[in-house]
Design an enzyme around this catalytic site. Structure first.
Site, short mmCIF file in Angstrom:
data_model
loop_
_atom_site.label_atom_id
_atom_site.label_comp_id
_atom_site.label_asym_id
_atom_site.label_seq_id
_atom_site.Cartn_x
_atom_site.Cartn_y
_atom_site.Cartn_z
N ASP A 54 44.87 37.03 46.19
CA ASP A 54 44.25 37.04 44.88
C ASP A 54 44.96 36.26 43.81
O ASP A 54 46.52 35.66 44.00
CB ASP A 54 44.79 38.52 44.30
CG ASP A 54 43.75 39.40 45.12
OD1 ASP A 54 42.75 39.29 44.90
OD2 ASP A 54 44.29 40.34 45.69
N GLU A 91 33.38 47.90 44.42
CA GLU A 91 34.68 47.41 45.02
C GLU A 91 35.82 47.85 44.43
O GLU A 91 35.94 47.70 43.30
CB GLU A 91 34.84 45.87 45.20
CG GLU A 91 35.33 45.47 46.50
CD GLU A 91 35.42 43.85 46.33
OE1 GLU A 91 36.52 43.53 46.40
OE2 GLU A 91 34.52 43.12 46.27
#
Lengths: 259, 400
Positions: free
Chosen positions: A60, A49
């Site tokens: 995040d 990824e």
């Protein structure tokens, strides 16, 4: 057949579990991206990824936020990242998946972005701020060039919604293991195993778990209930520290016989 | 015109708005929408809110004819809708109380909120104190420096204020952190978003709770002047006081509506917060809206002397009203706002918030072009006490 589908077919046949590490494109300069991908492929990653840095990554935690800031401080652009992938692709044979928020894609142009990443050899896309309610904005462009949009399900998604998401899904289902943002964690909620089993029983696609997975013990524990793991923040931390051995240990944890 | 039935069921105002949020929040957002639609038609909920607005907030707020300011401007008559006289000193309490009641209704016991100038933080901390909800407020480090007094007010009210150091350390970053906190605590926590922005249904909920401003204004103005005003002016950061003021007038095409963004050091500079004038559409904080961003889609830092306008986006309904040209959007600089703050203080004895001073400044310009028989209503969204340190550092005070 898309590389992602193909790799999971093979893994299923061989009874193997997947390990998908995350790297932030541009962190340490774009030149280091090639090195990182080559290392991860050689260390046994199933797919990789690749994060696209964004100024406001609300899904995040601190580790990926900081990696994004380091990348943006080098003035790297999405266009440069896409071009860089075109150069690297010939030596990487495993699936590559971009993970990015919507706004950089909108600025690039959704149709052009879909075409460009296809010709650069990207196989899939994860967009954390794109729930199924809004995905029509991009799906027709992605379908046209056979880029797999990986959908996320979470601890909050009720059963009917999990069914709907996994039905629409492509490649694999990304099962978020925590109520929260990315980042390493000491332990998981007790209902995680039953939650993963539930997703597994509904999903026609392989189920990969991610968010917070940071030790070989986590990897072993979680793999009892799903088809693979995605590890982001911990990989970034270990790469920052130059600790490639621990990365290998994490990846190797997928190969241990399941208890 | 069909503006009043927007947003559509997916939360879109034309192409703007929507729900661009992490999957973890989708359930909470869908639940909020469901509960809100029920509350909206529940007389018990509406009565509770209306009682609080009357007896606790002090509504209705006056519509005041500013004779001296009118004389100063020389032209159209200027009225001020006195949202600064609300409990806690700004319009923000209208929304915070409404959403705090919704929090209770959803069976949640905790609240998270972002704040820029601190007005929404204070209003939310107040509503939480009243309704016995735990309260966490995220505020940019830069804004904490600019708004020390409001930080202390929130703490006195029992809220926990968390300093946000990431990015530009202002409102945008406080929203990021509040969203991250909400994702992590979604089971028992409601996010009281303070402006008419963010994912659906927030732009709609905030607009509806703030529409009391425009509804009262309409009634009061007709009573005083037996007609509708020719023009209405409001300042815009995310756009909650403006949409609350404008919404009840959208169908009244003869009423010209003006939204005033912050031009900071000037639109020619990089230091402004004029998302409509200088931005382009994109996605941030859950909605498709005009954004200050670079060519690569990275969000740029906004700048305004007023912490409440210091945001690189603008609520989706404003984006739509801009595109269909129902509202005219313009911008006022830091210096112009500072001057207007002093003018209103000296002519009327009313110290406006720096945010509202942008609207005052624009109204003075507009009044000059209007006839004495014409009328402007300005939404005086908040009072200026919180800004005294910032203003003093710019214009100086009495020397010892």
């Amino acid at each position: 057949m898309n590389r992602i589908e193909k790799v999971f077919q093979t893994m299923k046949k061989e009874g193997k579990k997947a390990f998908v590490p995350y790297v932030m494109a541009g962190d340490g300069g774009l030149t280091s991206l090639k090195e990182k991908l080559v290392f991860l492929q050689e260390a046994g990653a199933t797919a990789i990824e690749i994060g696209i840095p964004f100024s406001d990554p609300v899904a995040d935690g601190p580790v990926i936020q900081e990696a994004g800031i380091r990348a943006l401080n080098t003035d790297v652009t999405l266009k440069e990242i896409v071009e860089c992938m075109r150069e690297i692709r010939p030596i990487i044979h495993i699936p590559l998946i971009f993970m990015t928020y919507m706004n950089p894609l909108l600025a690039y142009g959704l149709e052009r972005f879909s075409r460009d990443i296809q010709t650069s050899g990207i196989d899939g896309l994860i967009i954390p701020d794109l729930p199924i309610e809004e995905e029509e904005i991009i799906t027709s462009y992605l379908d046209e060039v056979k880029i797999e949009l990986i959908r996320l399900v979470t601890l909050q998604s009720p059963i009917e919604r999990i069914a709907e998401i996994t039905k629409r899904g492509k490649g694999f289902v990304y099962a978020v293991t925590v109520n929260g943002i990315t980042g390493t964690r000491a332990q998981f909620a007790s209902q995680l195993s039953s939650h993963l089993e539930k997703i597994k029983s509904i999903s026609p696609l392989p189920v990969l778990a991610g968010f917070g997975i940071s030790t070989p013990e986590h990897v072993e524990e979680i793999l009892q209930y799903c088809d693979g793991v995605i590890v982001g923040s911990k990989i970034i931390e270990l790469m920052e520290a130059g600790n490639n051995e621990q990365i290998r240990t994490l990846i190797n944890a997928t190969k241990l016989p399941i208890a | 015109m069909t503006t009043t039935i927007l947003p559509d069921e997916k939360g879109h105002f034309g192409t703007y708005g929507g729900r661009y949020v992490p999957e973890t929040l989708m359930q909470a957002i869908l639940e909020l929408e469901k509960e809100y639609e029920k509350a909206k038609v529940d007389p018990a909920f509406q009565n509770e809110l209306n009682d609080l607005l009357r007896d606790y907030v002090g509504r209705e707020t006056p519509l005041y004819y500013a004779k001296n300011l009118t004389k100063y401007a020389g032209g159209g008559k200027i009225y001020l809708k006195r949202e600064d006289l609300n409990h806690t000193g700004a319009h923000k309490i209208n929304n915070s109380l409404g959403q705090a009641l919704l929090t209770k209704r959803m069976g949640k016991s905790k609240v998270v909120a972002e704040t820029g100038a601190g007005q929404h933080g204070v209003a939310t901390a107040t509503a939480c104190a009243l309704l016995n909800l735990e309260c966490v407020i995220f505020m940019g480090e830069e804004d904490i420096l600019r708004q020390q007094l409001n930080v202390f007010r929130m703490e006195i009210l029992g809220a926990k204020v968390i300093s946000v150091k990431s990015g530009s350390a202002t409102l945008k970053d406080a929203v990021n952190e509040a969203l991250r906190y909400w994702v992590s605590n979604v089971e028992d926590t409601h996010y009281i978003l303070g402006s008419a922005m963010g994912p659906h249904p927030f732009p709609k909920i905030v607009r509806d709770f703030q529409s009391v401003i425009g509804q009262e204004t309409k009634k009061q103005f007709i009573k005083k002047e037996a007609k509708l005003p020719e023009a209405i002016v409001a300042c815009i950061g995310g756009g909650s006081n403006a949409i609350g003021m404008f919404y009840p007038f959208l169908e009244d095409r003869e009423v010209k509506l003006y939204g005033v963004e912050a031009a900071g050091l000037g639109l020619h500079s990089e230091k402004h917060a004029a998302s409509l004038a200088k931005g382009k559409p994109g996605i941030l904080h859950g909605a498709y809206m005009y954004l200050l961003q670079n060519e690569d889609g990275q969000i740029q830092e906004a700048h305004s002397i007023s912490a409440g306008l210091d945001y690189p986006g603008i609520g989706p309904e404003h984006c739509y009203l801009h595109d269909i040209e129902r509202v005219k959007y313009d911008a006022i600089t830091d210096d112009e706002a500072l001057e207007a703050l002093q003018v209103l203080s000296k002519t009327e004895g009313i110290i406006p918030a720096l945010e509202s001073a942008h609207a005052i400044s624009y109204a003075i310009k507009l009044a000059k072009e209007m006839e004495p028989t014409e009328h402007i209503v300005v939404c005086l969204s908040g009072r200026g006490d919180k800004d005294m340190e910032a203003v003093r550092s710019k214009i100086g005070g009495v020397k010892a």
